[in-house]
Design an enzyme around this catalytic site. Structure first.
Site, PDB file in Angstrom:
ATOM      1  CE1 TYR A 126     -14.048 -16.725 -78.762  1.00 53.59           C
ATOM      2  CE2 TYR A 126     -16.281 -15.833 -78.787  1.00 53.59           C
ATOM      3  CZ  TYR A 126     -15.412 -16.915 -78.812  1.00 53.59           C
ATOM      4  OH  TYR A 126     -15.922 -18.190 -78.917  1.00 53.59           O
TER       5      TYR A 126
HETATM    6  N1  LIG Z   1     -17.694 -20.491 -74.078  1.00 56.84           N
HETATM    7  C1  LIG Z   1     -18.669 -20.472 -74.948  1.00 56.84           C
HETATM    8  O1  LIG Z   1     -19.853 -20.294 -74.583  1.00 56.84           O
HETATM    9  C2  LIG Z   1     -18.379 -20.727 -76.405  1.00 56.84           C
HETATM   10  C3  LIG Z   1     -19.424 -20.662 -77.326  1.00 56.84           C
HETATM   11  C4  LIG Z   1     -19.164 -20.987 -78.661  1.00 56.84           C
HETATM   12  C5  LIG Z   1     -17.889 -21.360 -79.048  1.00 56.84           C
HETATM   13  N2  LIG Z   1     -16.866 -21.394 -78.137  1.00 56.84           N
HETATM   14  C6  LIG Z   1     -15.542 -21.827 -78.611  1.00 56.84           C
HETATM   15  O2  LIG Z   1     -15.409 -23.218 -78.381  1.00 56.84           O
HETATM   16  C7  LIG Z   1     -14.042 -23.573 -78.380  1.00 56.84           C
HETATM   17  C8  LIG Z   1     -13.736 -24.587 -77.286  1.00 56.84           C
HETATM   18  O3  LIG Z   1     -14.300 -24.176 -76.067  1.00 56.84           O
HETATM   19  P1  LIG Z   1     -13.808 -24.834 -74.684  1.00 56.84           P
HETATM   20  O4  LIG Z   1     -14.706 -24.299 -73.619  1.00 56.84           O
HETATM   21  O5  LIG Z   1     -13.631 -26.300 -74.857  1.00 56.84           O
HETATM   22  O6  LIG Z   1     -12.367 -24.128 -74.578  1.00 56.84           O
HETATM   23  P2  LIG Z   1     -11.370 -24.057 -73.334  1.00 56.84           P
HETATM   24  O7  LIG Z   1     -11.747 -25.019 -72.275  1.00 56.84           O
HETATM   25  O8  LIG Z   1     -11.218 -22.602 -72.973  1.00 56.84           O
HETATM   26  O9  LIG Z   1     -10.020 -24.597 -73.998  1.00 56.84           O
HETATM   27  C9  LIG Z   1      -9.239 -23.855 -74.851  1.00 56.84           C
HETATM   28  C10 LIG Z   1      -7.879 -24.528 -74.915  1.00 56.84           C
HETATM   29  O10 LIG Z   1      -7.041 -23.752 -75.787  1.00 56.84           O
HETATM   30  C11 LIG Z   1      -5.751 -23.854 -75.278  1.00 56.84           C
HETATM   31  N3  LIG Z   1      -4.839 -22.793 -75.666  1.00 56.84           N
HETATM   32  C12 LIG Z   1      -4.930 -21.470 -75.368  1.00 56.84           C
HETATM   33  N4  LIG Z   1      -3.829 -20.835 -75.810  1.00 56.84           N
HETATM   34  C13 LIG Z   1      -3.034 -21.761 -76.392  1.00 56.84           C
HETATM   35  C14 LIG Z   1      -1.761 -21.712 -77.019  1.00 56.84           C
HETATM   36  N5  LIG Z   1      -1.091 -20.578 -77.137  1.00 56.84           N
HETATM   37  N6  LIG Z   1      -1.225 -22.853 -77.500  1.00 56.84           N
HETATM   38  C15 LIG Z   1      -1.886 -24.025 -77.368  1.00 56.84           C
HETATM   39  N7  LIG Z   1      -3.120 -24.150 -76.790  1.00 56.84           N
HETATM   40  C16 LIG Z   1      -3.669 -23.017 -76.296  1.00 56.84           C
HETATM   41  C17 LIG Z   1      -5.934 -23.791 -73.762  1.00 56.84           C
HETATM   42  O11 LIG Z   1      -4.792 -24.337 -73.154  1.00 56.84           O
HETATM   43  P3  LIG Z   1      -4.229 -23.884 -71.709  1.00 56.84           P
HETATM   44  O12 LIG Z   1      -4.769 -24.870 -70.746  1.00 56.84           O
HETATM   45  O13 LIG Z   1      -2.756 -23.996 -71.894  1.00 56.84           O
HETATM   46  O14 LIG Z   1      -4.693 -22.472 -71.470  1.00 56.84           O
HETATM   47  C18 LIG Z   1      -7.171 -24.628 -73.563  1.00 56.84           C
HETATM   48  O15 LIG Z   1      -6.859 -25.957 -73.282  1.00 56.84           O
HETATM   49  C19 LIG Z   1     -13.264 -22.272 -78.277  1.00 56.84           C
HETATM   50  O16 LIG Z   1     -12.739 -21.969 -79.568  1.00 56.84           O
HETATM   51  C20 LIG Z   1     -14.332 -21.254 -77.923  1.00 56.84           C
HETATM   52  O17 LIG Z   1     -14.002 -19.979 -78.440  1.00 56.84           O
HETATM   53  C21 LIG Z   1     -17.098 -21.086 -76.832  1.00 56.84           C
END
Ligand SMILES: NC(=O)c1ccc[n+]([C@@H]2O[C@H](COP(=O)([O-])OP(=O)(O)OC[C@H]3O[C@@H](n4cnc5c(N)ncnc54)[C@H](OP(=O)(O)O)[C@@H]3O)[C@@H](O)[C@H]2O)c1
Length: 214
Positions: A126
Site C-alpha cells: 500500500y
Molecule cells: N485509513 C487511514 O488511516 C488513511 C491514512 C492516510 C491516508 N489514507 C488514504 O485516504 C484516502 C481516503 O480514505 P477513506 O477512508 O475516505 O477511503 P474509503 O472510505 O476506503 O473509500 C475509498 C473509496 O474508493 C473506492 N474504490 C475502490 N476501488 C475502486 C474502483 N475500482 N473504482 C472506483 N472506486 C473505487 C471505494 O468504492 P467501493 O465502495 O466501490 O469499494 C471507496 O468508496 C485513501 O486513498 C486512503 O488510502 C487513509
C-alpha cells in the site's frame, strides 16, 4: 469550480461533497457501484459510474472540470494486488484523464510516512503504491497538491490542524481532511506543495498560510 472526485463514495469524499457544494462548487463523483448513486445525490454530487480498475481510460467519465481529487483506495480489507490496481494505477489513470481533458489541477489524498514503508507485506505494498502514485503526479506537469494525512478517524472535525512538510505520527478526523481539501482547491498558492497533515491547534487557513509562505 467544477470538481471531479474519484472514490466518490469513500468516507472522506462523502464528507467533502456537501462542503464543496455549500461553497458554490459543482461536484461530480466517480463510483463503481451504481447503487451508490442515491447517496451521492443526497450529498450534493452528480454520480458517474466508472470502475477505475477495470477501465483503462477514464477520461470520458471524468469529462471537463477545473480540478480533480483522488480519494479512492482499495481499503484495509484488500490484498496487496489491489493496492497496485487502485491506489497506484487508479491515481495514474486520473492523471492521464486530467491531461487528456486539459484539467490542470489535481489534489491527491496520499498518506504520511511513505518514505519509510513499515508493517506487513500488504501494508508495505500500500505504502509503495501510494508513493509511486505521488511520484507520477510530481512528474505529470499538472498543478498538483499532495495531502498526506496521518491515521484517519471518524471523530467530528474540529477545524484545527497541524500541517508541515514532515510531521511525526498521529491522527486526524476525515472531516478535517475534507475541509483541508476544500481549502487547498480554492488556494492556488498550494500548487506544487505537499504536506503531512494531523490534528492540531491552529485554523486551516493559518496553517496553509504558514506553508505557502515558508
Ligand atoms: N485509513 C487511514 O488511516 C488513511 C491514512 C492516510 C491516508 N489514507 C488514504 O485516504 C484516502 C481516503 O480514505 P477513506 O477512508 O475516505 O477511503 P474509503 O472510505 O476506503 O473509500 C475509498 C473509496 O474508493 C473506492 N474504490 C475502490 N476501488 C475502486 C474502483 N475500482 N473504482 C472506483 N472506486 C473505487 C471505494 O468504492 P467501493 O465502495 O466501490 O469499494 C471507496 O468508496 C485513501 O486513498 C486512503 O488510502 C487513509
Amino acid at each position: 469550480m467544477d470538481i471531479v472526485i474519484a472514490g466518490a463514495h469513500g468516507q472522506i469524499a462523502m464528507l467533502l461533497h456537501p462542503i464543496l457544494k455549500k461553497h458554490g462548487h459543482n461536484v461530480k463523483g466517480l463510483i463503481r457501484k451504481p447503487e451508490q448513486s442515491g447517496d451521492l445525490q443526497k450529498a450534493g454530487a452528480v454520480p458517474v459510474v466508472a470502475d477505475i480498475e477495470k477501465e483503462d481510460d477514464i477520461s470520458e467519465a471524468v469529462g471537463s472540470a477545473d480540478a480533480v481529487v483522488f480519494a479512492a483506495g482499495a481499503g484495509p480489507g484488500s490484498g496487496k494486488e489491489r493496492k497496485w490496481t487502485v491506489d497506484r494505477d487508479g491515481a495514474i489513470k486520473l492523471i492521464d484523464a486530467a491531461k487528456k481533458n486539459r484539467i490542470k489541477r489535481y489534489v491527491m489524498i496520499s498518506a504520511m510516512g511513505l518514505d519509510t514503508p513499515r508493517g506487513d507485506e500488504v501494508f508495505q505494498a500500500y505504502q509503495k503504491a501510494k508513493a509511486e502514485a505521488d511520484e507520477a503526479l510530481r512528474k505529470s506537469g499538472l498543478d498538483y497538491t499532495i495531502i498526506k494525512p496521518g491515521r484517519l478517524t471518524n471523530d467530528p472535525g474540529t477545524g484545527r490542524v497541524k500541517l508541515a512538510r514532515s510531521l511525526d505520527g498521529g491522527e486526524i478526523p476525515r472531516e478535517d481532511v475534507a475541509r483541508v481539501i476544500k481549502a487547498v482547491i480554492e488556494d492556488h498558492r498550494t500548487i506544487g506543495k505537499e504536506f503531512d497533515l494531523l490534528s492540531g491547534e491552529n485554523s486551516i487557513e493559518s496553517e496553509l498560510l504558514r506553508l505557502v509562505e515558508g
